[in-house]
Design a protein around this motif. Structure first.
Motif, PDB file in Angstrom:
ATOM      1  N   ALA A 181      -4.739   3.212  -4.896  1.00 23.36           N
ATOM      2  CA  ALA A 181      -5.145   2.580  -3.634  1.00 23.36           C
ATOM      3  C   ALA A 181      -6.638   2.760  -3.394  1.00 23.36           C
ATOM      4  O   ALA A 181      -7.331   1.813  -2.987  1.00 23.36           O
ATOM      5  CB  ALA A 181      -4.340   3.151  -2.475  1.00 23.36           C
ATOM      6  N   GLY A 185       0.803  -1.225   0.000  1.00 29.07           N
ATOM      7  CA  GLY A 185       0.000   0.000   0.000  1.00 29.07           C
ATOM      8  C   GLY A 185       0.830   1.266   0.000  1.00 29.07           C
ATOM      9  O   GLY A 185       0.448   2.257  -0.630  1.00 29.07           O
ATOM     10  N   GLN A 186       1.960   1.247   0.667  1.00 30.41           N
ATOM     11  CA  GLN A 186       2.795   2.445   0.742  1.00 30.41           C
ATOM     12  C   GLN A 186       3.420   2.811  -0.607  1.00 30.41           C
ATOM     13  O   GLN A 186       3.841   3.942  -0.808  1.00 30.41           O
ATOM     14  CB  GLN A 186       3.881   2.291   1.820  1.00 30.41           C
ATOM     15  CG  GLN A 186       4.987   1.303   1.476  1.00 30.41           C
ATOM     16  CD  GLN A 186       4.692  -0.132   1.866  1.00 30.41           C
ATOM     17  OE1 GLN A 186       3.547  -0.532   2.060  1.00 30.41           O
ATOM     18  NE2 GLN A 186       5.745  -0.930   1.985  1.00 30.41           N
ATOM     19  N   PHE A 187       3.446   1.851  -1.548  1.00 31.15           N
ATOM     20  CA  PHE A 187       4.028   2.115  -2.864  1.00 31.15           C
ATOM     21  C   PHE A 187       2.987   2.537  -3.907  1.00 31.15           C
ATOM     22  O   PHE A 187       3.342   2.894  -5.021  1.00 31.15           O
ATOM     23  CB  PHE A 187       4.778   0.876  -3.376  1.00 31.15           C
ATOM     24  CG  PHE A 187       5.872   0.422  -2.456  1.00 31.15           C
ATOM     25  CD1 PHE A 187       6.994   1.214  -2.246  1.00 31.15           C
ATOM     26  CD2 PHE A 187       5.778  -0.787  -1.804  1.00 31.15           C
ATOM     27  CE1 PHE A 187       8.004   0.803  -1.392  1.00 31.15           C
ATOM     28  CE2 PHE A 187       6.782  -1.206  -0.954  1.00 31.15           C
ATOM     29  CZ  PHE A 187       7.902  -0.413  -0.742  1.00 31.15           C
ATOM     30  N   SER A 223      -0.072   4.792  -5.534  1.00 29.22           N
ATOM     31  CA  SER A 223      -0.560   6.170  -5.518  1.00 29.22           C
ATOM     32  C   SER A 223      -1.899   6.187  -4.773  1.00 29.22           C
ATOM     33  O   SER A 223      -2.585   5.158  -4.671  1.00 29.22           O
ATOM     34  CB  SER A 223      -0.748   6.708  -6.942  1.00 29.22           C
ATOM     35  OG  SER A 223      -1.838   6.057  -7.570  1.00 29.22           O
ATOM     36  N   LYS A 224      -2.264   7.351  -4.282  1.00 28.42           N
ATOM     37  CA  LYS A 224      -3.525   7.487  -3.560  1.00 28.42           C
ATOM     38  C   LYS A 224      -4.696   7.066  -4.438  1.00 28.42           C
ATOM     39  O   LYS A 224      -5.604   6.367  -3.987  1.00 28.42           O
ATOM     40  CB  LYS A 224      -3.698   8.928  -3.084  1.00 28.42           C
ATOM     41  CG  LYS A 224      -4.968   9.165  -2.319  1.00 28.42           C
ATOM     42  CD  LYS A 224      -5.104  10.611  -1.888  1.00 28.42           C
ATOM     43  CE  LYS A 224      -6.441  10.769  -1.177  1.00 28.42           C
ATOM     44  NZ  LYS A 224      -6.807  12.152  -0.996  1.00 28.42           N
TER      45      LYS A 224
END
Length: 184
Positions: A22, A14-16, A18-19
């Motif tokens: 996601a 999830g941290q990789f 884009s908003k």
């Protein structure tokens, strides 16, 4: 595979993302989860209906396969529900479903023949008239194109009990399920 992929991307990477990606994955996953939860509730209702009328069933594929394969009904896509009854209970099961508001999508005249059990037909497809979900009532697991290598009685003897939303249901054991899925 999209729910499984979405879940793993969101949980592990999830941290990789884009908003926007996601949010789109999460929206699609939540929509899918809601669909699966609705069908799971429908299956529980069908299981209870058959239990109340003393007609044993084996449920397979659908939410139970999701639980057996992934331990989570959200991680597999399914759009219908499948149950197996013994040939000796097929007439009662058909009548029960029709009396409960399900509409058969097959022509049932084949069932009027004395030798109906020799038919190439393996299931009767029903639609719930209220919510229009599909329920496949199987009396054998394969049609004419494959000879499923197991007797129906053996499937019942080897079935296992799983709990789905607090309701016990018979399921195919792992080996029988694996053979069926390979044929399917």
């Amino acid at each position: 595979l999209l729910p499984l992929l979405s879940w793993n991307l969101l949980q592990n990477f999830g941290q990789f993302l884009s908003k926007e990606i996601a949010e789109e994955l999460n929206y699609n996953f939540q929509t899918h989860l809601q669909h699966n939860m609705t069908l799971t509730k429908k299956l529980v209702d069908v299981i209870r209906l058959f239990q109340a009328n003393n007609i044993p069933i084996i449920s397979f594929k659908g939410p139970l396969l999701a639980l057996q394969a992934y331990g989570n009904i959200a991680l597999r896509q399914f759009n219908d529900l499948d149950i197996l009854v013994s040939p000796s209970n097929l007439d009662r099961a058909i009548k029960l479903l029709i009396d409960s508001g399900f509409v058969p999508q097959n022509d049932l005249r084949w069932f009027e023949r004395k030798d109906w059990y020799l038919s190439r037909i393996k299931d009767v497809v029903f639609v719930d008239e209220k919510s229009e979900y599909i329920l496949e009532l199987h009396w054998k697991l394969s049609g004419a194109h494959f000879a499923y290598p197991m007797e129906n009685e053996r499937l019942w003897q080897n079935s296992e009990i799983k709990t789905l939303a607090g309701v016990d249901v018979n399921v195919l054991n792992f080996n029988d399920l694996l053979i069926y899925l390979c044929l399917h």
